[in-house]
Motif scaffolding. Structure first.
Motif, short mmCIF file in Angstrom:
data_model
loop_
_atom_site.label_atom_id
_atom_site.label_comp_id
_atom_site.label_asym_id
_atom_site.label_seq_id
_atom_site.Cartn_x
_atom_site.Cartn_y
_atom_site.Cartn_z
N UNK A 68 9.23 8.10 -1.75
CA UNK A 68 8.67 9.22 -0.51
C UNK A 68 8.04 8.87 0.30
N UNK A 69 7.16 8.72 -0.50
CA UNK A 69 5.95 7.74 0.61
C UNK A 69 5.96 6.75 1.61
N UNK A 70 7.11 5.70 0.81
CA UNK A 70 7.15 4.77 1.94
C UNK A 70 6.20 3.51 1.52
N UNK A 71 6.46 2.47 2.37
CA UNK A 71 5.75 1.39 2.13
C UNK A 71 4.95 1.01 3.54
N UNK A 72 3.73 0.98 2.92
CA UNK A 72 2.93 0.36 3.81
C UNK A 72 3.27 -0.93 3.62
N UNK A 73 1.65 -2.04 4.35
CA UNK A 73 1.43 -2.72 3.91
C UNK A 73 2.01 -3.64 3.47
N UNK A 74 2.14 -4.58 2.81
CA UNK A 74 2.57 -5.29 2.09
C UNK A 74 0.82 -6.41 1.52
N UNK A 75 0.75 -6.56 0.25
CA UNK A 75 -0.38 -7.40 -0.40
C UNK A 75 -0.09 -8.43 -0.87
N UNK A 77 1.36 -1.28 0.08
CA UNK A 77 -0.25 -0.05 -0.28
C UNK A 77 0.80 1.30 0.25
N UNK A 78 -0.07 2.10 -0.58
CA UNK A 78 1.29 3.76 -0.95
C UNK A 78 0.82 4.70 -0.37
N UNK A 79 1.69 4.61 1.65
CA UNK A 79 0.85 5.63 2.16
C UNK A 79 0.55 7.07 1.73
N UNK A 80 -1.19 7.23 1.94
CA UNK A 80 -1.02 9.05 2.09
C UNK A 80 -1.92 9.37 0.61
N UNK A 81 -1.84 8.13 -0.41
CA UNK A 81 -2.63 8.44 -0.92
C UNK A 81 -3.96 7.39 -1.44
N UNK A 82 -5.57 7.52 -2.36
CA UNK A 82 -6.47 6.65 -2.05
C UNK A 82 -6.66 6.42 -3.69
#
Length: 333
Positions: A56-63, A29-34
């Motif tokens: 730059x947004x970093x890495x969210x949860x793996x999917x 998941x790309x944090x900060x963007x929907x």
């Protein structure tokens, strides 16, 4: 990098990025963007590429992308808050086809001009002038309008032909996905697989029916490739009926297999200021040389179209459906 749009388990939306090589890729998941629309607008505002913004947004949860697709939670890789501001267009007679088709074309090119069909003339024009020298403008391609965002269906959703359609046929293609900045400049977000769904029986009645044959739904995705399109794109186009494959043929795309450069196709689309209105999204299909109708296939409701290429990750699948008949009358005011 490839991007997807998904529904979350909570009912919201998220953007998924896939990075790494085929043997060592990861999706998160790309944090900060929907939405990819918001991501693209943010990249323009930041004067940054999308890849840099995602990193730059970093890495969210793996999917698990395949599991998401199987669960029906994968959306199309682009949409617009107002579907009327998403335009679906395309070009035709842009691909060289197989070696035998090219050989037939070369032989036909030697025939007197007056004996050539309009289609062959257009095809030959592309061969001769679709790849101009740097800084030059090439010949314009065949161009058509399909519709707006209301006709864009997501992966796994049915492609529904109108009741009066004579055919519901697949067209395995690559589509360019574009956004127009607030100051009216076109930016390419990336590329996606497309099924540029058409009515080939109607088109063959008379070439002037092409416009009618293209006013249909289409589908793109599931994933959007960010960055350059490989020169040689190879994939397969299949049709399944009752879970049995009834059609399975390779399709080719990329500039090595085309008579036009992408730059030339883009120029002749965005030269119209109507297509450079701030905030617009464009889904522009580049054409194909592989059609099941050319192999004698007559599609039926329930048939499943499957288009895949390693370049684009997950396959695009859509079932064929026909809308019920309806009567439309015009009332004078």
């Amino acid at each position: 990098m490839r991007l997807m749009q998904i529904r979350t388990e909570e009912g919201g939306r998220a953007v998924v990025a896939t990075v790494g090589s085929a043997k060592d890729q990861r999706s998160y998941i790309v944090p900060g963007y929907t939405t990819i629309y918001d991501l693209a607008r943010a990249a323009i505002a930041a004067k940054s590429g999308i890849v840099s913004l995602v990193e730059a947004a970093g890495e969210g949860a793996a999917v698990d992308r395949a599991a998401l697709l199987a669960s029906g939670r994968v959306l199309g890789p682009i949409d617009h808050p107002d579907p009327a501001h998403l335009l679906i267009t395309g070009t035709g007679l842009t691909h060289l086809g197989s070696a035998s088709a090219r050989d037939a074309m070369h032989k036909t090119a030697a025939v007197a001009e007056e004996t050539l069909t309009d289609s062959m003339k257009m095809f030959r024009m592309g061969i001769e002038g679709g790849k101009p020298a740097a800084g030059k403008v090439g010949v314009q391609p065949e161009w058509f309008f399909k519709g707006d965002g209301a006709l864009l269906v997501g992966p796994g959703e049915p492609l529904t032909a109108p009741s009066f359609a004579q055919d519901g046929g697949e067209e395995p293609e690559v589509a360019g996905i574009y956004i127009i900045s607030d100051d009216g400049l076109p930016f390419r977000i990336g590329f996606a697989l497309a099924n540029e769904f058409s009515d080939h029986v109607m088109e063959r009645v008379n070439y002037l029916y092409l416009a009618h044959s293209k006013l249909r739904e289409c589908s793109v995705g599931p994933e959007l490739l960010v960055g350059p399109l490989p020169d040689d794109v190879r994939g397969r186009s299949r049709i399944l009926r009752n879970n049995q494959v009834i059609f399975d043929e390779p399709f080719l795309s990329g500039e090595a297999n085309m008579s036009h450069t992408l730059e030339n196709l883009e120029h002749h689309h965005f030269k119209y200021d109507f297509f450079r209105r701030p905030g617009q999204i464009h889904v522009h299909t580049y054409g194909t040389a592989t059609l099941s109708v050319a192999f004698g296939i007559k599609t039926e409701p329930g048939d499943v179209f499957e288009i895949e290429s390693e370049v684009f990750g997950l396959p695009l699948r859509n079932a064929l459906a026909f809308a019920p008949e309806e009567t439309v009358t015009v009332t004078a005011l």
